[in-house]
Design a protein around this motif. Structure first.
Motif, short mmCIF file in Angstrom:
data_model
loop_
_atom_site.label_atom_id
_atom_site.label_comp_id
_atom_site.label_asym_id
_atom_site.label_seq_id
_atom_site.Cartn_x
_atom_site.Cartn_y
_atom_site.Cartn_z
N GLU B 161 0.89 -1.38 0.08
CA GLU B 161 0.08 0.20 -0.16
C GLU B 161 0.88 1.07 0.16
OE1 GLU B 161 -2.33 -0.27 3.71
OE2 GLU B 161 -3.68 -1.78 2.66
N SER B 162 1.99 1.16 0.53
CA SER B 162 2.75 2.32 0.65
C SER B 162 4.10 2.38 0.25
CB SER B 162 2.53 2.93 2.12
OG SER B 162 3.47 2.25 3.14
N GLN B 163 4.65 3.40 0.01
CA GLN B 163 6.18 3.39 -0.29
C GLN B 163 6.82 3.01 1.03
OE1 GLN B 163 7.40 7.28 -1.76
NE2 GLN B 163 7.35 6.37 -4.10
N VAL B 164 6.44 3.58 2.15
CA VAL B 164 7.33 3.56 3.27
C VAL B 164 7.59 2.10 3.72
CG1 VAL B 164 7.23 4.46 5.84
CG2 VAL B 164 7.06 5.79 4.01
N LYS B 165 6.29 1.37 3.75
CA LYS B 165 6.36 0.19 3.99
C LYS B 165 6.95 -0.87 3.18
CE LYS B 165 1.96 0.01 6.15
NZ LYS B 165 0.16 -0.35 6.36
N LEU B 167 9.60 0.11 1.50
CA LEU B 167 11.20 0.47 2.03
C LEU B 167 11.48 -0.23 3.33
CD1 LEU B 167 11.55 4.04 0.76
CD2 LEU B 167 12.63 2.34 -0.18
N MET B 168 10.57 -0.59 4.18
CA MET B 168 10.70 -1.21 5.53
C MET B 168 11.00 -2.51 5.22
SD MET B 168 8.05 0.76 7.99
CE MET B 168 8.40 -0.14 9.45
N CYS B 171 14.36 -3.12 3.69
CA CYS B 171 15.49 -2.88 4.67
C CYS B 171 15.64 -4.31 5.56
CB CYS B 171 15.11 -1.73 5.97
SG CYS B 171 15.38 -0.30 5.08
N TYR B 426 -0.80 -6.61 7.44
CA TYR B 426 -0.59 -5.38 7.65
C TYR B 426 -0.06 -4.44 6.55
CZ TYR B 426 -1.24 -6.64 12.58
OH TYR B 426 -1.95 -7.23 13.64
N GLY B 427 -0.56 -4.86 5.19
CA GLY B 427 -0.18 -3.94 4.19
C GLY B 427 1.16 -3.99 3.55
N PHE B 428 2.16 -4.87 4.16
CA PHE B 428 3.37 -5.10 3.44
C PHE B 428 3.39 -6.08 2.46
CE2 PHE B 428 4.01 -3.24 7.69
CZ PHE B 428 5.04 -2.63 7.65
#
Lengths: 154, 503
Positions: B161-165, B167-168, B171, B426-428
């Motif tokens: 869903e999200s760029q941040v997720k 990238l997490m 990582c 959780y959307g990852f």
């Protein structure tokens, strides 16, 4: 639970995990500076952990991601399937991979709604036989025989 | 030229031909099973390649990759459930076509356009990959570091869903890649005294857990959902008029699909979605779209198969995966002791031409099989979940154990199965984690080597023009969505404010 609280909990858990792993990097063996090769063994993982923690903060602040609704509770069949998978490992140690796989095929098939034990058994025998043919006869693999297998077989 | 001929000669070798045929058949069969995507198919079948020679393993994986994408369209058309996410756009018009009794025609045009898109992209791969590799041949560790960071930043665009997720997730993958013995210092990291972790985390069980077991748990949440199945009476070849109607759509989609596939981390799903829209935009029959337009099947199918060849360009030439499935193939190659990248083109060119020829052959084979045996493959969609998912579980366990014959791999599968399930919940997306795991070692090694070259001076990265360029593209890629949103908000504010406020 408010919208976005799930993200904050995920971010919190991530930061906690990062802190624990970061602390663990202090237990790495120490190496003389001459052998460091540009970066010490602990520096790169720490760099990644910092990045992960910063991203977790961004997640908590909803930067670049819309707040997520709390997911519905995990349905019962998932818990049962998960439990059955754990049970499989126990059974595998006891009776060996192939019999355990046949039992798993019947058991999981039953959990998934098939009520004909005859059909399940036939398909279990056929599939484990086919996998045995490929992985043992053709590819020459060796699989655990389990405690019972070790007692009866060579 | 010798290497090219040697690569093509594998098509005369009965063993290799058998491997390609087996890969194609398994790719279609597993790809056609509802809920099993191309990446899951590749992950599940990866253990079979461990005992093969690198050439045969490459041919097998390349064939699976090509065929699984086509297999995914069978379920999209017949039960409105894409067997692969890249076939999602195919379902928009494929299923309505099937509902009005044209399932055979939809499957026929799907096979033909898939093959055309796939073959086109293989030719692009043959030309572009060596050129890109030649360009990258002069790359040193700093450039590879820049490239790997760019590749990882692009994962922000994959799934989830999200760029941040994303990238997490990437990582976390990079962090997992640090498990094991640090090659420079000989220090053990995160092994917790477990001997089998000294060599790092094995790719195969992680892949199987994240894709197959997580999918199985996900399917358990769908327990009791009944799918609407349409019987396939016959596969009719599309008529010349149908083909003429679709020609423009196939041509445009083959080109766009190959280009999108070649961009790191952008795969077949994005290509298919974009090309569905493009097919509609260029069509004379726009109002038919969504109601069973044959062009709506041809466009996405040509695109998602063209993306396959495109995605192999950065994978082989740079060692940077172009998609989730190519990340899995890359992991398979590393298991085989082959590290893709520009040096592969000079050191083992025959291997590369084996990939090209096997992918070419696989595209032709699934065209023949798709048209000849589609009715048979269609029956796969009838496999009840009660037989399918337990079989996936057992195959996962056997496949994970087989390569190293280690119980710890079974535990790894289960742990990553749970991780994959929680990720989705959780959307990852699990795909960036795989990218991170595959690229992690390259990032660390190239960073360490660069710092040695630069005498620990990080600013020296800025003295290398290619690295600066790659960092700039990375930053633009990461911040472009935020800037675009800010720009849209500002424009909206200008529009709503009194005329006098306009700048």
């Amino acid at each position: 639970m408010g919208r976005g609280a799930t993200d904050r909990r995920v971010a919190g858990a991530t930061i906690l995990l990062c802190a624990i792993v970061y602390a663990y990097t202090y237990t790495f063996d120490e190496v003389p500076a001459a052998l460091m090769g540009g970066l010490g063994a602990e520096l790169f993982p720490r760099l990644v952990l910092w990045t992960l923690a910063i991203l977790a903060v961004l997640l908590a602040l909803h930067v670049g991601s819309p707040p997520m609704d709390a997911p519905a509770p995990i349905p019962r069949p998932v818990w049962i399937a998960g439990g059955a998978m754990l049970l499989y490992v126990g059974v595998l140690e006891l009776i060996g991979m192939w019999p355990a796989s046949a039992v798993a095929l019947v058991g999981l098939g039953w959990l998934w709604g098939e009520r004909s034990l005859v059909k399940l058994s036939i398909s279990a025998v056929m599939l484990t036989g086919a996998l045995n043919l490929v992985f043992v006869r053709l590819l020459g693999g060796s699989f655990p025989k389990g405690l019972l297998g070790a007692l009866v077989g060579p | 030229m010798d290497a090219f001929l040697a690569g093509m000669a594998i098509l005369l070798d009965p063993y290799m031909l058998g491997v390609i045929l087996a890969g194609t058949l398994l790719g279609i069969i597993v790809g056609a099973l509802p809920g099993i995507s191309g990446s899951t198919t590749t992950a599940l079948l990866l253990p079979l390649t461990v005992t093969m020679t690198p050439g045969a393993a490459l041919a097998f994986l390349g064939s699976i990759y090509c065929a699984a994408n086509f297999g995914g369209s069978i379920t999209a058309i017949l039960i409105n459930t894409p067997g692969d996410p890249s076939a999602s756009a195919t379902a928009f018009d494929g299923y309505p076509m099937a509902k009005r009794g044209e399932a055979g025609k939809a499957l026929g045009i799907s096979a033909i356009s898939s093959a055309i898109g796939g073959i086109f992209s293989v030719f692009v791969l043959i030309v572009a990959a060596p050129l890109l590799a030649r360009m990258a041949y002069e790359f040193g560790p700093p450039e590879y570091f820049g490239l790997a960071v760019f590749g990882l930043s692009m994962v922000a665009m994959i799934g989830g869903e999200s760029q941040v997720k994303n990238l997490m997730s990437a990582c976390l993958g990079v962090l997992l890649a640090t498990v094991g013995l640090d090659l420079t210092t000989g220090v053990e990291r995160f092994t917790f005294g477990v001997y089998s972790l000294s060599d790092g985390i094995e790719f195969v069980p992680v892949l199987i857990g994240l894709f197959a077991i997580a999918e199985m748990l996900e399917q358990a949440t769908q327990h009791g959902v009944v799918q609407d199945y349409i019987r396939l009476t016959a596969v009719k070849l599309p008529t010349l008029a149908d083909f003429r109607k679709c020609a423009k759509s196939i041509a445009i989609s083959s080109g766009i699909g190959t280009f999108i596939g070649a961009l790191p981390a952008l795969g077949a799903t994005t290509a298919a979605m974009i090309c569905y829209n493009e097919s509609k935009r260029w069509s004379k029959y726009k109002d038919e779209f969504g109601k069973g337009a044959i062009e709506g099947v041809a466009g996405p199918e040509a695109a998602n198969n063209a993306a396959v060849g495109g995605a192999m360009v950065p994978t082989l030439a740079l060692g940077i995966p172009g998609s989730t499935t190519t990340a899995i193939i890359l992991a398979g190659l590393i298991v085989q002791g082959v590290r893709p990248g520009p040096h592969l083109f000079t050191e083992q060119p025959a291997l590369l031409y084996i990939v090209f020829s096997s992918m070419l052959a696989a595209n032709l084979l699934y065209l023949v099989l798709g048209l000849g045996a589609a009715k048979l493959f269609a029956r796969l969609t009838l496999v009840p979940a009660a037989y399918l998912w337990p079989a996936v579980f057992v195959l996962s366990m056997v496949g994970a154990y087989a390569p190293n014959q280690s119980m710890s791999d079974i535990w790894t599968v289960l742990i990553f199965g749970v991780v994959g399930f929680l990720f989705r919940r959780y959307g990852f997306s699990p795909a960036p984690l795989i990218m991170g795991l595959v690229l992690g070692k390259m990032v660390e090694e190239s960073l360490k080597q660069s710092l040695l070259i630069f005498d620990q001076n990080w600013l020296m990265f800025l003295t290398r023009p290619i690295v600066v360029g790659l960092f700039a593209v990375t930053l633009i890629g990461l911040f472009a969505p935020f800037l675009a949103r800010a720009w849209t908000r500002t424009r909206k504010r200008w529009r709503t404010s009194p005329a006098g406020d306009l700048p």
